[in-house]
Design a protein around this motif. Structure first.
Motif, PDB file in Angstrom:
ATOM      1  N   ILE A   1       0.357   4.195   9.918  1.00 28.07           N
ATOM      2  CA  ILE A   1      -0.614   3.309  10.553  1.00 28.07           C
ATOM      3  C   ILE A   1      -1.931   3.379   9.790  1.00 28.07           C
ATOM      4  O   ILE A   1      -2.531   4.446   9.672  1.00 28.07           O
ATOM      5  CB  ILE A   1      -0.849   3.694  12.025  1.00 28.07           C
ATOM      6  CG1 ILE A   1       0.484   3.854  12.764  1.00 28.07           C
ATOM      7  CG2 ILE A   1      -1.731   2.659  12.714  1.00 28.07           C
ATOM      8  CD1 ILE A   1       1.340   2.624  12.791  1.00 28.07           C
ATOM      9  N   GLY A   2      -2.402   2.235   9.294  1.00 29.62           N
ATOM     10  CA  GLY A   2      -3.682   2.195   8.597  1.00 29.62           C
ATOM     11  C   GLY A   2      -3.525   1.750   7.157  1.00 29.62           C
ATOM     12  O   GLY A   2      -2.413   1.722   6.607  1.00 29.62           O
ATOM     13  N   SER A   3      -4.657   1.409   6.519  1.00 29.51           N
ATOM     14  CA  SER A   3      -4.612   0.957   5.123  1.00 29.51           C
ATOM     15  C   SER A   3      -5.770   1.532   4.314  1.00 29.51           C
ATOM     16  O   SER A   3      -6.219   0.921   3.346  1.00 29.51           O
ATOM     17  CB  SER A   3      -4.639  -0.582   5.054  1.00 29.51           C
ATOM     18  OG  SER A   3      -5.802  -1.089   5.706  1.00 29.51           O
TER      19      SER A   3
ATOM     20  N   ARG B   1      -4.195  -3.377  10.840  1.00 29.67           N
ATOM     21  CA  ARG B   1      -4.900  -4.521  11.422  1.00 29.67           C
ATOM     22  C   ARG B   1      -5.500  -5.412  10.342  1.00 29.67           C
ATOM     23  O   ARG B   1      -5.730  -6.596  10.571  1.00 29.67           O
ATOM     24  CB  ARG B   1      -6.010  -4.036  12.352  1.00 29.67           C
ATOM     25  CG  ARG B   1      -5.523  -3.313  13.589  1.00 29.67           C
ATOM     26  CD  ARG B   1      -6.684  -2.747  14.385  1.00 29.67           C
ATOM     27  NE  ARG B   1      -7.421  -1.753  13.612  1.00 29.67           N
ATOM     28  CZ  ARG B   1      -8.519  -1.147  14.036  1.00 29.67           C
ATOM     29  NH1 ARG B   1      -9.023  -1.454  15.221  1.00 29.67           N
ATOM     30  NH2 ARG B   1      -9.123  -0.239  13.289  1.00 29.67           N
ATOM     31  N   ALA B   2      -5.785  -4.839   9.173  1.00 33.87           N
ATOM     32  CA  ALA B   2      -6.394  -5.619   8.096  1.00 33.87           C
ATOM     33  C   ALA B   2      -5.422  -6.688   7.599  1.00 33.87           C
ATOM     34  O   ALA B   2      -4.210  -6.461   7.555  1.00 33.87           O
ATOM     35  CB  ALA B   2      -6.795  -4.707   6.948  1.00 33.87           C
TER      36      ALA B   2
ATOM     37  N   GLY C   1      -2.145  -7.379   9.329  1.00 33.55           N
ATOM     38  CA  GLY C   1      -2.686  -8.240  10.371  1.00 33.55           C
ATOM     39  C   GLY C   1      -2.067  -7.977  11.729  1.00 33.55           C
ATOM     40  O   GLY C   1      -2.082  -8.836  12.607  1.00 33.55           O
ATOM     41  N   ARG C   2      -1.534  -6.778  11.930  1.00 31.60           N
ATOM     42  CA  ARG C   2      -0.863  -6.425  13.193  1.00 31.60           C
ATOM     43  C   ARG C   2      -1.394  -5.100  13.712  1.00 31.60           C
ATOM     44  O   ARG C   2      -1.859  -4.259  12.954  1.00 31.60           O
ATOM     45  CB  ARG C   2       0.651  -6.275  12.996  1.00 31.60           C
ATOM     46  CG  ARG C   2       1.320  -7.404  12.235  1.00 31.60           C
ATOM     47  CD  ARG C   2       1.723  -8.561  13.110  1.00 31.60           C
ATOM     48  NE  ARG C   2       2.500  -9.530  12.346  1.00 31.60           N
ATOM     49  CZ  ARG C   2       3.821  -9.463  12.186  1.00 31.60           C
ATOM     50  NH1 ARG C   2       4.491  -8.472  12.722  1.00 31.60           N
ATOM     51  NH2 ARG C   2       4.444 -10.386  11.487  1.00 31.60           N
TER      52      ARG C   2
END
Length: 293
Positions: free
Chosen positions: A175-177, A200-201, A281-282
């Motif tokens: 989870i994460g970028s 989310r990005a 984007g999620r």
């Protein structure tokens, strides 16, 4: 009872360099903590995101740089610098500058008249007029509540992902970028796991940096990417110079800050990223165990 001028809590890069400079200034400074402990817990195979010219520890005589370590130890460091080599460097710096680090941890810190009272892990009490807290980030990891219902052995933070090989043959969701997520993903893939990243990005951002060469970056690269700064050219100078940053209008400061510290990864990760599935984007909204998955 002895009262120290300063007690430094933490024996990582900041604690070590702070103590070295305090003592050089004639201050009676005691340092407590396990040397480079935070860095030793990070994943095997990890490389430092910061450029080489930004990670030398500071000593008053300027004789304990990363280059000095290489020369004395007759070793050639990789670029980017490996986490394991940086730990060795930190321990070398400590042996040469502060050989009397007290390895005990501080369990409780209390403000008293004229200073502070410190309760140590073995029950001893110390007194100090001032305290410097340099405990690093290890105690401030963020755990997302959406994963609270899962068995603890199925969920881990990147800070605790020391041995990626234990996930060989498993499917792992990252989870994460940011740097930690992206590097963890490639280390897991290289250890034999099947990895998917959720962020989310809307895209993954890769950081351009000055090229690491044997002679060091040239003048133009130092202008575009000053040592130790973060963010793209132009913005990195705003971040590097506190007075310039504070002089900016409030809305501009927010934009500069957001642009400089958004989640991103070093460009040297990118060639190793082909084996990672990207879901962008999620956000994760719910989790549950389905059988053993």
């Amino acid at each position: 009872m002895r009262v120290d001028d300063v007690c430094v809590i933490g024996a990582g890069p900041y604690g070590l360099t702070t103590t070295a400079h305090l003592r050089a200034s004639g201050v009676n400074a005691r340092i407590l903590g396990d040397v480079m402990s935070f860095w030793r817990t990070m994943p095997d195979g990890m490389l430092l995101r910061s450029s080489r010219n930004a990670i030398s520890l500071s000593d008053p005589a300027r004789s304990l740089s990363l280059d000095d370590f290489e020369r004395e130890e007759v070793t050639q460091l990789t670029s980017p610098v490996a986490r394991a080599d940086y730990v060795r460097y930190g321990e070398w710096f400590q042996r040469h500058s502060i050989p009397d680090v007290d390895p005990r941890s501080v369990e409780y810190l209390t403000k008293i008249d004229g200073g502070f009272r410190l309760l140590l892990s073995d029950g001893e009490v110390l007194l100090a007029r001032r305290v410097v807290v340099a405990i690093g980030l290890g105690n401030f990891s963020r755990h997302l509540p959406v994963f609270d219902g899962l068995p603890p052995e199925r969920v881990t933070h990147s800070l605790h992902l020391r041995d990626c090989s234990i996930h060989r043959g498993k499917r792992v969701l990252v989870i994460g970028s940011g740097q930690s997520a992206l590097e963890a993903a490639v280390l897991l893939v290289e250890a034999g796991a099947t990895v998917e990243i959720v962020s989310r990005a809307p895209r993954i951002y890769w950081l351009a940096q000055a090229r690491e060469t044997s002679g060091g970056p040239g003048l133009l690269e130092n202008l575009l990417y000053p040592p130790g700064a973060i963010g793209p050219p132009g913005i990195n100078w705003c971040v590097k110079l506190p007075r310039l940053y504070r002089a900016l209008p409030g809305p501009v400061r927010i934009r500069v800050f957001t642009r400089a510290v958004r989640p991103a990864g070093s460009d040297w990760i990118r060639p190793r990223f082909a084996g990672v599935t990207e879901t962008l984007g999620r956000s994760v909204t719910t989790t549950e165990m389905v059988g053993d998955r």
